[in-house]
Design an enzyme around this catalytic site. Sequence first.
Site, PDB file in Angstrom:
ATOM      1  N   ASP A   1      -9.793  -0.786 -10.819  1.00  0.00           N
ATOM      2  CA  ASP A   1      -8.867  -1.502  -9.936  1.00  0.00           C
ATOM      3  C   ASP A   1      -9.442  -1.604  -8.527  1.00  0.00           C
ATOM      4  O   ASP A   1      -8.752  -1.399  -7.543  1.00  0.00           O
ATOM      5  CB  ASP A   1      -7.503  -0.801  -9.920  1.00  0.00           C
TER       6      ASP A   1
ATOM      7  N   ARG B   1       5.479   6.104  -3.217  1.00  0.00           N
ATOM      8  CA  ARG B   1       5.366   5.781  -1.813  1.00  0.00           C
ATOM      9  C   ARG B   1       4.290   6.619  -1.163  1.00  0.00           C
ATOM     10  O   ARG B   1       4.014   7.723  -1.592  1.00  0.00           O
ATOM     11  CB  ARG B   1       6.691   6.062  -1.121  1.00  0.00           C
ATOM     12  N   VAL B   2       3.724   6.049  -0.102  1.00  0.00           N
ATOM     13  CA  VAL B   2       2.709   6.783   0.637  1.00  0.00           C
ATOM     14  C   VAL B   2       3.233   7.048   2.050  1.00  0.00           C
ATOM     15  O   VAL B   2       3.747   6.137   2.702  1.00  0.00           O
ATOM     16  CB  VAL B   2       1.378   6.001   0.680  1.00  0.00           C
TER      17      VAL B   2
END
Lengths: 413, 301
Positions: A158, A39-40
């Site tokens: 990515d 999570r950020v």
Amino acid sequence: MLKEHLDPRKPSGTGYTSKVRVRDKYHIVGFISSGTYGRVYKALGKNGQKGEFAIKKFKPDKEGEIIQYTGLSQSAIREMALCSELDHANVVQLEEIILEDKAIFMVFEYTEHDLLQIIHHHTQPHRHAIPAPMVRSILFQLLNGLLYLHTSWVLHRDLKPANILVTSSGAIRIGDLGLARLFYKPLNSLFSGDKVVVTIWYRAPELLMGSRHYTPAVDLWAVGCIFAELLSLRPIFKGEEAKMDSKKTVPFQRNQMMKIIEIMGLPTKDIWPGIVSMPEYSQLQSLAMSRAPGHFPRSSNLEGWYQSCLKNGGYATSSGAGTPGADGYDLLSRLLEYDPTKRITAQEALEHPYFKNGGPISANCFEGFEGKYPHRRVTQDDNDIRSGSLPGTKRSGLPDDSLMGRASKRLKE
Amino acid sequence: MAANYWASTQRRHWLFTKERLADIRESFRERDKAAHSQFPLPDQRLLNIYFSQQLIKLGKRMSTRQQALATAQVYIKRFYTKNEIRHTNPYLVVTTAFYLACKMEECPQHIRFVVAEARNFWPEFIAPDVSKLGECEFALISEMNSQLIVHHPYRTLSELQPELSLTSDEVALAWSVINDHYLTDLPLLYPPHVIAVMAIIVAVVFKPSQTSFHGTAAPLAGAMRDGGMNILAALGDKNGAGPPPRIQKLVGWLAESEVDIRAVIECTQELVSLYEIWENYSEKHCKELLGRMVKSKNLDK
Ligand SMILES: Nc1ncnc2c1ncn2[C@@H]1O[C@H](COP(=O)(O)OP(=O)(O)OP(=O)(O)O)[C@@H](O)[C@H]1O
Ligand SMILES: [Mg+2]
């Protein structure tokens, strides 16, 4: 000089107690996003440390109810090691890494925007194109960061709008180095290991054709896709991902390849000599055969796509600051070059007429732009950085393609 | 040499002077004199030989690349500049360094497999619980400040091979000299390209028929001391009668390059003294001393 060794909390050398605590140094103000790896959170510095931060927490694996040390994922290790090494104005800036409570907290400078959010904003409430000078500045900074990565022997692998961060002062920062890796590592490294890389819409044709030899060219294809998306506000090759089967063999991404062919034409051995020896060549042939003759264009239709994109976006079709113009088309076509050995490099792209002509490029991509982008959405539903160890499936903010890409990413670890 | 070595954390944070290393070690001793007198350990280089042999054992069945073993050895060295060895379970540190290095060098191994393999060799020192290794991984990464990318001399060696037209024998020998330098403090003292040049000089000057020094260290040490040092000393003297053409070419290249010759000579000397002390190596002795230390201090718990 060696005071750090006297820390009384420290047990024996191989036991672990964090010397620094996240909550002593940062005040968590809310939750930004949840991805595959964790999570950020948004945070503010405490005790006189100024600034806003984004803290990416890699979730620890749970065994039963108790969180255990289970060994860090290779992806986390790569991201930690690479971010500690890299230092460039167009690559996300790492503040520090804190290892605490069996989890990893990577503290980054906070960026108010990202390209996904910016593109999305331009579709609301109705489509209005991103100003041409802004597109040019974004692309230049993106390529500049990419050149730095490539000369540091790092492949990003990515690149996609969600991973291109933008600060409130208009600086582009390449983010999410979770898939990045060094490419000078000799021998087998770039052949074996992870099979699927790059969210499918941005995946280079050589990867779709089964090549397992990654080169910097894969990142430049992704830049081409991002360039196109900045202009048209839609992913240019929006394919559907074929899921991995139970045997975990990687399927041929037929639909994605078709989307590319519809615009770029069928790749032939004349334009891409290496294609005949690619693992999926026979798949490509049967794909071509499965359609009526003439279904797929023989040659590239990119120019047509580009012209109608300019028209729809209200960009001038001639030249000038209001349009990416003919130079923009030339650069795009060199980025979206089928043959990876002929595809333009980051260095060459930076010297392209698209950047050379048409005046100075601002290091602030918002310069001269009247509009305002909304702030990053920060929610309160989970801002307990300590307990939030289960990955949320929900993403706050915008719908994103990244979950789809990461689903396959998970499998390869 | 890698363009990015100059900006690397290795150069900025993990290069020490000899004096600084000695200070660090002295401060460890000062702080825990009791442990030092109660648990004497062999010379650091002999311990390093022991550790590297344990790593080779670990790597055997996992088809690990040499480079991962080298990285693991560097991790162990870095860790022990921050921690007194007598406060650690070295078997756990070695296993963890191996596990972490494999991930960094792109030949990852599953943690369960690594622990099982380690327990094969040292059942009395490695717990079956993988979380011990996971915890030690945190300690290792934290002590290294997440600076996990290691630049090795192997790469410079392969880059210089065509330039200096090295034969495959010479490359093989230089390669094994590089392997050996991990048994000394050299990786903490010099940049990788200096080590690579040293290894090439040793290989070209000695051209011995053996592909590895191991076991034949003493005669080689002698030869290097007598012959090698003279040649190195002659490097500055370009007008002398001079060495054979093959070596002259190398000398010429060295003079052109900006490699620090003094540093290269110092490295060679370190290597000579390694080969000399190698004579005293006894696996059994290392094992006994380490085992006694770990067991009586309960460091394996
Ligand atoms: N420095 C930052 N400042 C603000 N927001 C950030 C920052 N870094 C990441 N984010 C937000 O968090 C999202 C996820 O971050 P990141 O891509 O690094 O993690 P991830 O776990 O790899 O996620 P995903 O699987 O979604 O790609 C980003 O798309 C962005 O919205
Ligand atoms: Mg991401």
